[in-house]
Structure formats: structure tokens, C-alpha cells
Scaffold this motif. Structure first.
Motif: not given
Length: 201
Positions: A23-24, A26-28, A31-32, A36, A40, A104, A107
Motif C-alpha cells: 500500500l505504501a 501506491e499512496r502516502n 493515509d494508510i 485500508a 487490501h 513502499g 516511503r
């Protein structure tokens, strides 16, 4: 193979770590949410919290996984290469390969270091960076002792620059949205670093 909803506890925790890292990429990371993560994995939040009491506990597991895997690869490279300068290059490329395999992760690390206050995941990242730096300093001191590196080299500064060089390549990958670029550019970047710390001809 067990259904994702019915994995043993250790496998569930490992799958949770993998989900967060995915997930990291793909996104900040900030925000996880646990929602989420559960989505997932195809789970309910309740199922997730049976293995991790809090989101921070999940982050701790992620940081532990990163530290164990990255430092194990660094240590293996240091054992494989007997010449300090060759080992430095091996560590550099190993780190780049790790980032490419797990985009990820940077990040997550950057995100934790930017969090306000003191948290256990943040301290774990700081410990990882400290352990990494200590390994680099050993190689740099050995390189000076055998004459491969400039005898006047500031070991602390060279260690900071090594880590900063990797981080710079990682930041470029985050800005351009692709990790393939850093693998292409890493050898040339390390060559410049190597000339900067090498012994004078």
C-alpha cells in the motif's frame, strides 16, 4: 495452502506487513488506515486487530521486518567482499536492489521520521539508520587502513554522504514515479562517490 482468512498467526502477521508495504508503494503512508489494510487483505478490521492491537503495532512489525531484511543483506555483502571499497559498492547496490524490490519501504521510513513526537516505530527507524551507519563507518575505517581510501577522509562525513546519496536516488524515484531509473543511475552515482573518497593517485 490456507485461505487468506484462515492463515496461522505468524503468516497473518507477515501478510499484514507485506500489505502495508504494498500500500505504501501506491499512496502516502500517513493515509494508510487499518480499514485500508484490512480491505487490501480481504479481512475485517476485527480480524486484523486480533493480531495487532493498534496501528502502531502494525508499523512496529513493518519497521522490524525492514531492519531485519535490509541489515541482513548488508551484512551478507560485507562478508562476501573482503576489500572494503568493493564491499561499500556492494552495500550500495544491495540497498538499491532492496528499494527496487520494495518501493513502499522508503516511503514508510521517510514517513515515520517526519512524524511529530517520539513513537516506537520512529525510534526503530532511527536505530536502523544508526546500525547502518555504524557498518559503513567500519568499512570506511578499514578502507583507510588498507590504503584504498584517502587517509585524510572524514569517516563520519563519508558515512552521512553514502546514506544521503542513496536517499537522493530514492527521492528521484519518488518524484518520477518509477524505481527502474535508480537502478540504471546507481552505478554512475556510486562511481562519483568512490572518486570522492578514494586515495589520491
Amino acid at each position: 495452502m490456507a485461505h487468506p482468512r484462515h492463515l496461522p498467526a505468524d503468516e497473518r502477521r507477515a501478510a499484514t506487513v507485506a500489505a502495508v508495504i504494498a500500500l505504501a508503494a501506491e499512496r502516502n503512508p500517513s493515509d494508510i488506515t487499518t480499514t485500508a489494510i484490512a480491505q487490501h487483505m480481504g479481512l475485517t478490521q476485527g480480524a486484523l486487530f486480533r493480531h495487532f492491537p493498534t496501528k502502531d503495532a502494525i508499523l512496529q512489525a513493518v519497521m522490524s521486518w525492514v531492519a531485519e531484511r535490509l541489515l541482513a543483506r548488508v551484512d551478507a555483502e560485507m562478508r562476501r567482499e573482503t576489500a572494503p571499497l568493493a564491499a561499500l559498492e556492494g552495500v550500495f547496490m544491495t540497498h538499491i536492489d532492496f528499494v527496487c524490490a520494495h518501493p513502499g519501504v522508503p516511503r514508510m521510513l521517510f514517513g515515520e521520521l517526519q512524524r511529530p513526537g517520539e513513537t516506537l516505530p520512529k525510534r526503530m527507524v532511527q536505530t536502523l539508520v544508526g546500525g547502518y551507519g555504524e557498518r559503513l563507518r567500519r568499512l570506511l575505517v578499514a578502507g583507510k587502513a588498507c590504503g584504498d581510501l584517502d587517509p585524510r577522509l572524514d569517516v563520519e562525513a563519508a558515512s552521512v554522504l553514502f546514506i544521503g546519496t542513496v536517499q537522493g536516488l530514492v527521492m528521484q524515484s519518488l518524484l518520477t514515479g518509477g524505481v527502474a531509473r535508480i537502478r540504471r543511475e546507481a552505478p554512475g552515482v556510486f562511481a562519483i562517490y568512490r572518486r570522492g573518497i578514494g586515495s589520491a593517485p
